[in-house]
Motif scaffolding. Structure first.
Motif, PDB file in Angstrom:
ATOM      1  N   PRO A   1     -18.403 -63.746 -40.127  1.00 53.29           N
ATOM      2  CA  PRO A   1     -17.126 -64.414 -40.372  1.00 53.29           C
ATOM      3  C   PRO A   1     -16.052 -64.011 -39.372  1.00 53.29           C
ATOM      4  N   GLN A   2     -16.200 -62.870 -38.718  1.00 53.92           N
ATOM      5  CA  GLN A   2     -15.236 -62.403 -37.731  1.00 53.92           C
ATOM      6  C   GLN A   2     -15.526 -63.064 -36.382  1.00 53.92           C
ATOM      7  N   PRO A   3     -14.502 -63.279 -35.547  1.00 53.92           N
ATOM      8  CA  PRO A   3     -14.779 -63.762 -34.201  1.00 53.92           C
ATOM      9  C   PRO A   3     -15.532 -62.684 -33.423  1.00 53.92           C
ATOM     10  N   ALA A   4     -16.360 -63.093 -32.496  1.00 54.06           N
ATOM     11  CA  ALA A   4     -17.188 -62.156 -31.743  1.00 54.06           C
ATOM     12  C   ALA A   4     -16.319 -61.194 -30.936  1.00 54.06           C
ATOM     13  N   LYS A   5     -16.677 -59.926 -30.982  1.00 52.97           N
ATOM     14  CA  LYS A   5     -16.011 -58.893 -30.184  1.00 52.97           C
ATOM     15  C   LYS A   5     -17.015 -58.464 -29.127  1.00 52.97           C
TER      16      LYS A   5
ATOM     17  N   ASP B   1     -22.330 -58.021 -28.760  1.00 53.12           N
ATOM     18  CA  ASP B   1     -21.332 -58.112 -29.813  1.00 53.12           C
ATOM     19  C   ASP B   1     -21.176 -56.750 -30.488  1.00 53.12           C
ATOM     20  N   MET B   2     -19.946 -56.284 -30.621  1.00 56.43           N
ATOM     21  CA  MET B   2     -19.664 -55.002 -31.268  1.00 56.43           C
ATOM     22  C   MET B   2     -20.099 -55.001 -32.736  1.00 56.43           C
ATOM     23  N   TYR B   3     -20.335 -56.179 -33.292  1.00 56.13           N
ATOM     24  CA  TYR B   3     -20.799 -56.297 -34.672  1.00 56.13           C
ATOM     25  C   TYR B   3     -22.056 -55.454 -34.906  1.00 56.13           C
TER      26      TYR B   3
ATOM     27  N   LEU C   1     -22.942 -52.699 -33.370  1.00 55.42           N
ATOM     28  CA  LEU C   1     -22.619 -51.274 -33.407  1.00 55.42           C
ATOM     29  C   LEU C   1     -21.981 -50.898 -34.731  1.00 55.42           C
ATOM     30  N   ILE C   2     -21.146 -51.778 -35.267  1.00 52.16           N
ATOM     31  CA  ILE C   2     -20.488 -51.509 -36.539  1.00 52.16           C
ATOM     32  C   ILE C   2     -21.538 -51.402 -37.642  1.00 52.16           C
ATOM     33  N   ARG C   3     -22.591 -52.208 -37.559  1.00 49.54           N
ATOM     34  CA  ARG C   3     -23.646 -52.175 -38.574  1.00 49.54           C
ATOM     35  C   ARG C   3     -24.486 -50.912 -38.492  1.00 49.54           C
ATOM     36  N   GLN C   4     -24.607 -50.296 -37.306  1.00 50.40           N
ATOM     37  CA  GLN C   4     -25.468 -49.120 -37.154  1.00 50.40           C
ATOM     38  C   GLN C   4     -24.626 -47.875 -36.918  1.00 50.40           C
ATOM     39  N   SER C   5     -24.314 -47.574 -35.681  1.00 51.34           N
ATOM     40  CA  SER C   5     -23.410 -46.465 -35.366  1.00 51.34           C
ATOM     41  C   SER C   5     -22.736 -46.781 -34.041  1.00 51.34           C
ATOM     42  N   PRO C   6     -21.469 -46.401 -33.872  1.00 54.06           N
ATOM     43  CA  PRO C   6     -20.707 -46.808 -32.687  1.00 54.06           C
ATOM     44  C   PRO C   6     -20.916 -45.892 -31.477  1.00 54.06           C
ATOM     45  N   MET C   7     -22.146 -45.498 -31.199  1.00 57.70           N
ATOM     46  CA  MET C   7     -22.440 -44.594 -30.090  1.00 57.70           C
ATOM     47  C   MET C   7     -23.078 -45.357 -28.932  1.00 57.70           C
ATOM     48  N   VAL C   8     -22.952 -44.798 -27.733  1.00 54.86           N
ATOM     49  CA  VAL C   8     -23.511 -45.435 -26.536  1.00 54.86           C
ATOM     50  C   VAL C   8     -25.026 -45.546 -26.658  1.00 54.86           C
TER      51      VAL C   8
ATOM     52  N   ASP D   1     -13.331 -48.821 -28.589  1.00 50.67           N
ATOM     53  CA  ASP D   1     -13.040 -50.083 -29.275  1.00 50.67           C
ATOM     54  C   ASP D   1     -12.297 -51.077 -28.390  1.00 50.67           C
ATOM     55  N   ASN D   2     -11.696 -50.598 -27.311  1.00 47.88           N
ATOM     56  CA  ASN D   2     -10.968 -51.467 -26.395  1.00 47.88           C
ATOM     57  C   ASN D   2     -11.977 -52.347 -25.657  1.00 47.88           C
ATOM     58  N   LEU D   3     -11.974 -53.641 -25.947  1.00 50.84           N
ATOM     59  CA  LEU D   3     -12.956 -54.559 -25.382  1.00 50.84           C
ATOM     60  C   LEU D   3     -12.760 -54.788 -23.884  1.00 50.84           C
TER      61      LEU D   3
END
Length: 170
Positions: free
Chosen positions: A41-45, A71-73, A75-82, A129-131
């Motif tokens: 539902p969110q716009p793609a990041k 899509d950052m989506y 990373l949000i679902r798993q973990s925000p690591m490289v 988080d800065n795209l």
């Protein structure tokens, strides 16, 4: 008091129904197309990551930087690591990407690489988080490269054996 719990229950059940609707819509989308599409539902990041690539099996292709967008989506679902970003790239965008990983907890050191000019572990380095900022990933600069981000650990293991960092009983 009873009214608020009833309204909370109704609210929860409506959320569950909407989530189930999203899941069923998601399943129909993935079955209908060859490329998986997922309901968000969110716009793609969209985040950009540049990765050093080199394959010794293809000497005609010189070492280069390859740019990936994802899509950052995910990373949000798993973990925000490289490291998670690299795993997503390997699974969804380019299966030929090579890198080392093991514990994903910052203990073993196998995912050591140069990220944005700093030698660090990919499993402990957060994705910004800065795209507008691009992530730049290179192999460790003081080691020979076997393929992509995989360093040659032969010299390291030889030094490790030389210093014998374990208990020696007589």
């Amino acid at each position: 008091m009873v009214d608020s719990t009833e309204s909370n229950a109704l609210e929860k059940s409506s959320r569950v129904k909407s989530i189930q609707g999203c899941i069923s819509e998601n399943l129909s989308l993935t079955v209908a197309s060859s490329q998986p599409q997922f309901f968000d539902p969110q716009p793609a990041k969209i985040k950009t990551i540049q990765v050093f690539r080199w394959n010794p099996d293809k000497p005609e292709i010189k070492p280069h930087i390859q740019t990936f967008k994802f899509d950052m989506y995910w990373l949000i679902r798993q973990s925000p690591m490289v490291l998670t970003a690299l795993i997503i790239i390997k699974e969804k965008l380019d299966g030929s990407l090579a890198f080392r990983r093991s514990c994903r907890e910052g203990i073993c050191g196998s995912c050591g690489m140069n990220i944005n000019g700093v030698n660090t572990l990919a499993c402990t380095c957060r994705v910004d988080d800065n795209l507008s900022k691009t992530i730049k990933v290179y192999p460790l600069p003081h080691m020979y490269v076997l393929k992509d981000l995989v360093p040659d650990m032969t010299h390291f293991y030889n030094q490790y054996r030389m210093i014998r960092p374990w208990l020696i009983t007589k």
